[in-house]
Design a protein around this motif. Structure first.
Motif, PDB file in Angstrom:
ATOM      1  N   UNK A  19       0.842  -1.197   0.000  1.00 43.26           N
ATOM      2  CA  UNK A  19       0.000   0.000   0.000  1.00 43.26           C
ATOM      3  C   UNK A  19       0.880   1.251   0.000  1.00 43.26           C
ATOM      4  N   UNK A  20       1.926   1.241   0.800  1.00 45.18           N
ATOM      5  CA  UNK A  20       2.853   2.375   0.842  1.00 45.18           C
ATOM      6  C   UNK A  20       3.467   2.614  -0.530  1.00 45.18           C
ATOM      7  N   UNK A  21       3.827   1.522  -1.182  1.00 45.07           N
ATOM      8  CA  UNK A  21       4.436   1.647  -2.511  1.00 45.07           C
ATOM      9  C   UNK A  21       3.445   2.218  -3.517  1.00 45.07           C
ATOM     10  N   UNK A  22       2.214   1.735  -3.485  1.00 42.50           N
ATOM     11  CA  UNK A  22       1.211   2.198  -4.446  1.00 42.50           C
ATOM     12  C   UNK A  22       0.836   3.663  -4.223  1.00 42.50           C
ATOM     13  N   UNK A  23       0.956   4.129  -2.977  1.00 40.35           N
ATOM     14  CA  UNK A  23       0.632   5.529  -2.658  1.00 40.35           C
ATOM     15  C   UNK A  23       1.842   6.444  -2.808  1.00 40.35           C
ATOM     16  N   UNK A  24       2.998   5.846  -3.097  1.00 42.92           N
ATOM     17  CA  UNK A  24       4.204   6.639  -3.223  1.00 42.92           C
ATOM     18  C   UNK A  24       4.753   7.109  -1.899  1.00 42.92           C
ATOM     19  N   UNK A  25       4.381   6.394  -0.824  1.00 40.95           N
ATOM     20  CA  UNK A  25       4.856   6.743   0.509  1.00 40.95           C
ATOM     21  C   UNK A  25       5.990   5.809   0.922  1.00 40.95           C
ATOM     22  N   UNK A  26       6.767   6.234   1.903  1.00 35.15           N
ATOM     23  CA  UNK A  26       7.851   5.380   2.405  1.00 35.15           C
ATOM     24  C   UNK A  26       7.304   4.303   3.319  1.00 35.15           C
ATOM     25  N   UNK A  27       6.187   4.593   4.007  1.00 32.26           N
ATOM     26  CA  UNK A  27       5.621   3.600   4.913  1.00 32.26           C
ATOM     27  C   UNK A  27       4.109   3.779   5.016  1.00 32.26           C
ATOM     28  N   UNK A  28       3.467   2.715   5.479  1.00 32.74           N
ATOM     29  CA  UNK A  28       2.001   2.770   5.676  1.00 32.74           C
ATOM     30  C   UNK A  28       1.657   1.855   6.849  1.00 32.74           C
ATOM     31  N   UNK A  29       0.771   2.310   7.716  1.00 33.30           N
ATOM     32  CA  UNK A  29       0.357   1.527   8.869  1.00 33.30           C
ATOM     33  C   UNK A  29      -1.034   0.971   8.640  1.00 33.30           C
ATOM     34  N   UNK A  30      -1.178  -0.348   8.728  1.00 31.53           N
ATOM     35  CA  UNK A  30      -2.481  -0.991   8.508  1.00 31.53           C
ATOM     36  C   UNK A  30      -3.505  -0.479   9.506  1.00 31.53           C
ATOM     37  N   UNK A  31      -4.701  -0.159   8.994  1.00 30.48           N
ATOM     38  CA  UNK A  31      -5.771   0.291   9.867  1.00 30.48           C
ATOM     39  C   UNK A  31      -5.758   1.782  10.130  1.00 30.48           C
ATOM     40  N   UNK A  32      -4.795   2.493   9.546  1.00 27.72           N
ATOM     41  CA  UNK A  32      -4.712   3.953   9.758  1.00 27.72           C
ATOM     42  C   UNK A  32      -5.118   4.701   8.494  1.00 27.72           C
TER      43      UNK A  32
END
Length: 328
Positions: free
Chosen positions: A315-328
């Motif tokens: 998800x982080x990769x698809x959004x172009x972010x370095x990280x993503x927290x599940x449920x946030x």
């Protein structure tokens, strides 16, 4: 013969379908699955397939250690060797104890038998005492030899068990824990009612390095990233290799926000790595990571927790972010 050939064909198809190299371990797991001789193994693989999980060599190794591990036989053999020496020591100790009791009785009897008016009787008593002393000394000598042998065997067995345990839980390519060890530790922490977070660290461009610069460079990239993971989580968590191009870090009693801080430290450390081709002198591209953080909910097992963290990384990769927290 026809049944055996059909099984072999299906095993090959299974390996080909999941792009698994025909290694002995992969073949054994696949053959057992096709033969349906281990229902727990079949259930685990069917569940992974139904969830569209990546059936790679790392997962196959986890299943092997969970359901087909024969290393236990080696451990049992070594333990039996130690038990044999312990039994021998026990018998020698009991024999020595009896000899000491007998010797004490002999001393007492000797003292009563000594008579300055009866030289012959006194000499016989002293001879018997001398014989008992020699016997006791020989028994003590044998006991010391047994103790020495036991000490050497203990040291050897301890080294073998340490090496066996290391081979059992450590991935030789990265030095991180194997997937099945993280599975066990998740069960332990869940039993202890600890809150658990997982960080998935995905190397997005590992295939690019392998395709353009070769397998050796790919292994170097994998090893360097693994060392950075170890560097930043060694004191706070358990880092493991969970896929060809992915690591997972287990953290106990740490909230997702703190886990994200740790994940960013890993990413910053990896971003500082620089690589130059030794042959051409060309500067290689940087390593791209996607980070996913997930928190255990309702006693998720490791596979469920790791999957949520892995999905968060994608998800982080698809959004172009370095990280993503599940449920946030």
């Amino acid at each position: 013969m026809a049944v055996a050939q059909e099984k072999m064909t299906n095993v090959c198809l299974f390996l080909e379908r999941h792009a698994l190299p025909p290694s002995p371990l992969n073949y054994q797991v696949a053959y057992t699955y096709i033969s349906q001789s281990k229902q727990d193994l079949n259930k685990a693989i069917d569940e992974a397939i139904s969830q569209n999980a990546n059936i790679d060599s790392v997962l196959i190794e986890q299943l092997y250690f969970e359901f087909l591990n024969e290393g236990h036989t080696t451990q049992v053999s070594m333990i039996n060797n130690v038990n044999g020496v312990i039994d021998s020591l026990s018998r020698n100790a009991q024999s020595t104890e009896k000899q000491i009791v007998r010797f004490a009785g002999q001393v007492s009897e000797c003292m009563h038998s000594l008579d300055e008016n009866n030289v012959e009787q006194s000499r016989q008593a002293l001879d018997e005492l001398t014989g008992q002393t020699a016997t006791l000394l020989e028994q003590h000598k044998q006991f010391k030899l047994e103790l020495s042998r036991a000490k050497k065997l203990h040291e050897k067995t301890q080294k073998q068990l340490t090496q066996l345990r290391k081979q059992h839980i450590i991935d030789p390519q990265t030095g991180l824990y194997k997937r099945h060890y993280l599975t066990q530790q998740t069960q332990v922490w869940s039993t202890q009612e600890k809150s658990i977070c997982a960080i998935a660290i995905q190397i997005d461009n590992l295939d690019h390095f392998v395709d353009n610069y070769g397998d050796v460079i790919g292994e170097v990239i994998l090893s360097k990233v693994a060392k950075q993971v170890q560097k930043y989580v060694f004191q706070s968590g358990l880092p493991g290799r969970t896929a060809k191009d992915q690591f997972t870090v287990l953290l106990a009693d740490i909230d997702p926000e703190t886990a994200n801080v740790i994940a960013e430290k890993v990413r910053n450390g990896v971003e500082k790595l620089r690589f130059v081709s030794s042959k051409s002198g060309i500067k290689l591209p940087g390593i791209n990571l996607s980070l996913g953080i997930a928190q255990q909910i309702k006693n998720d097992n490791f596979n469920q927790l790791a999957k949520k963290a892995s999905q968060a990384a994608f998800k982080a990769r698809s959004l172009g972010q370095s990280s993503f927290t599940a449920g946030h």
